[in-house]
Design an enzyme around this catalytic site. Structure first.
Site, mmCIF file in Angstrom:
data_model
loop_
_atom_site.group_PDB
_atom_site.id
_atom_site.type_symbol
_atom_site.label_atom_id
_atom_site.label_comp_id
_atom_site.label_asym_id
_atom_site.label_seq_id
_atom_site.Cartn_x
_atom_site.Cartn_y
_atom_site.Cartn_z
ATOM 1 C CG ASP A 98 20.147 -21.646 22.169
ATOM 2 O OD1 ASP A 98 19.262 -20.815 22.364
ATOM 3 O OD2 ASP A 98 21.105 -21.446 21.393
ATOM 4 C CG ASN A 126 19.851 -14.465 22.838
ATOM 5 O OD1 ASN A 126 19.687 -14.463 21.613
ATOM 6 N ND2 ASN A 126 20.303 -15.535 23.463
ATOM 7 C CG ASN A 177 20.316 -18.987 24.952
ATOM 8 O OD1 ASN A 177 19.233 -18.633 24.488
ATOM 9 N ND2 ASN A 177 21.420 -18.993 24.231
ATOM 10 N NE ARG A 188 21.698 -10.637 18.725
ATOM 11 C CZ ARG A 188 21.299 -11.815 19.167
ATOM 12 N NH1 ARG A 188 20.233 -11.917 19.956
ATOM 13 N NH2 ARG A 188 21.972 -12.910 18.857
ATOM 14 C CD GLU A 192 16.730 -18.187 20.640
ATOM 15 O OE1 GLU A 192 15.608 -18.364 21.163
ATOM 16 O OE2 GLU A 192 17.770 -18.612 21.156
#
Length: 296
Positions: free
Chosen positions: A202, A107, A152, A105, A22
Site C-alpha cells: 500500500d 489515492n 500506491n 478519485r 490514508e
C-alpha cells in the site's frame, strides 16, 4: 526470504477509527501530523507535542496533502488539487485532474525532493486499470503512468534519483530512475524487491538511509526494504489493513501509520477494535520529512 518482526510498541492516537485512513504527512514547522479518512471525508490533525487531535470534516473525498507555505496546504481530492487555508479551513480550486471522469478519485501521493508532486488516481469502485499516476510542479500537470487499478507506494529516494510506486492489485513494487532536479522518469520502471511478503503493498515512505517502509494491506505490518530491494524486517501493526506510513517528530524518529476497516463486516469490526485506527511507533532509525510542493 527471511522475515523478522520488530517488537516496536504501537500507540493508537485516540479512539477514532477511520473507514479508510490514508495520506499521512508531517509539518516540522508546527510539529503537526495530518492524515485523511478518504471515505469518511475527514482531515485529521494531530499536534505531536501536545497530543491534541482535531477532526476537520470535508465536503469531498481527499487522500493526501502537501505543504505549500505557512498558510496553505495543497490537498489531493476527487476534484483535483485544492488549496486549503490552514487558519480558516477555507478551500480554493487550483487544478482539475480527470475532471471529465466523475467515477475516479485521488489515492496515494507524495512530494519529490525537487518539489514535484506525484499524484495517483483510481476508480471509486477500484475498477481494473482505471487509475493513473501524474506529475505536478509549478502549475504543470503530466500523466506518467496509466492502466493502474489501485495506485500506491509512491515514494522517493533521499537524493531524488529514484521513485517507487505500485498497483496494489498486482502486488509488485516498481522502481524507476528519476531526474533529481525535476522528479521526472528517465527510464522504464522495473520490479523492485521481493513480492512474497505479507498482504499487499500500500502506501510507502523512504528513510534517510534509503530504506523503503511499505504498509501491507491485509498484512498487519510495515515491511522495510533496503535500497537494493532486500527485505530487512516487518514492523508489526495491530490492525490488518495497514495503509500508509509517514515519519513524524522534529527528528523524524517516529512512524505514524494509518489503517482501514473498509470491506469488513460488522462482526469482523467488532472482533478487531483497532481496525481503522492511526498508530504512532518509535523507531531506531532516522526518517525524512516531506518537502514543500512547488506551486509557482
Amino acid at each position: 526470504m527471511t522475515s523478522t518482526t520488530a517488537g516496536t510498541p504501537a500507540r493508537a492516537l485516540g479512539p477514532t477509527r477511520c473507514e479508510l485512513g490514508e495520506g499521512p504527512t508531517y509539518d516540522p514547522i508546527t510539529d503537526t501530523a495530518w492524515w485523511f479518512d478518504i471515505l469518511g471525508r475527514t482531515l485529521h490533525e494531530y499536534r505531536v507535542g501536545t497530543d491534541e487531535a482535531v477532526a476537520h470534516p470535508l465536503p469531498f473525498m481527499a487522500s493526501a496533502l502537501a505543504r505549500v507555505d505557512g498558510e496553505r496546504q495543497l490537498l489531493v481530492t476527487e476534484h483535483g488539487l485544492i488549496f486549503r487555508d490552514i487558519a480558516t479551513g477555507g478551500f480554493s480550486q487550483h487544478l482539475a485532474i480527470e475532471a471529465d471522469d466523475p467515477t475516479t478519485r485521488s489515492n496515494d501521493a507524495r512530494t519529490h525532493p525537487s518539489g514535484a508532486f506525484w499524484i495517483g488516481t483510481m476508480g471509486k469502485g477500484a475498477e481494473d486499470r482505471k487509475g493513473s499516476i501524474y506529475w505536478y510542479r509549478k502549475g504543470e500537470l503530466r500523466k506518467l503512468f496509466g492502466d493502474i487499478s489501485i495506485t500506491n507506494c509512491i515514494a522517493f529516494s533521499p537524493a531524488g534519483d529514484r521513485g517507487y510506486f505500485t498497483d496494489t492489485r498486482v502486488g509488485r513494487i516498481m522502481s524507476v530512475a528519476l531526474d533529481p532536479a525535476t522528479g521526472l522518469p528517465l527510464a522504464e520502471p522495473q520490479p523492485f524487491g521481493d513480492a512474497d511478503l505479507p498482504g499487499d503493498p500500500d502506501g510507502a515512505v523512504v528513510d534517510a538511509a534509503g530504506q523503503l517502509y511499505v504498509a501491507r494491506w491485509d498484512g498487519a505490518c510495515v515491511s522495510v526494504l533496503a535500497a537494493d530491494g532486500r527485505h530487512v524486517e516487518d514492523i508489526a501493526v495491530p490492525a490488518a489493513k495497514v495503509t500508509c506510513p509517514a515519519f513524524v517528530g522534529r527528528n523524524a524518529s517516529k512512524l505514524l501509520v494509518t489503517s482501514a476497516q473498509e470491506g469488513m463486516t460488522d462482526d469482523e469490526r467488532a472482533k478487531a477494535p483497532e481496525a481503522g485506527m492511526t498508530f504512532l511507533l518509535d523507531l531506531a532509525t532516522t526518517g525524512r520529512h516531506d518537502p514543500v510542493v512547488m506551486v509557482n
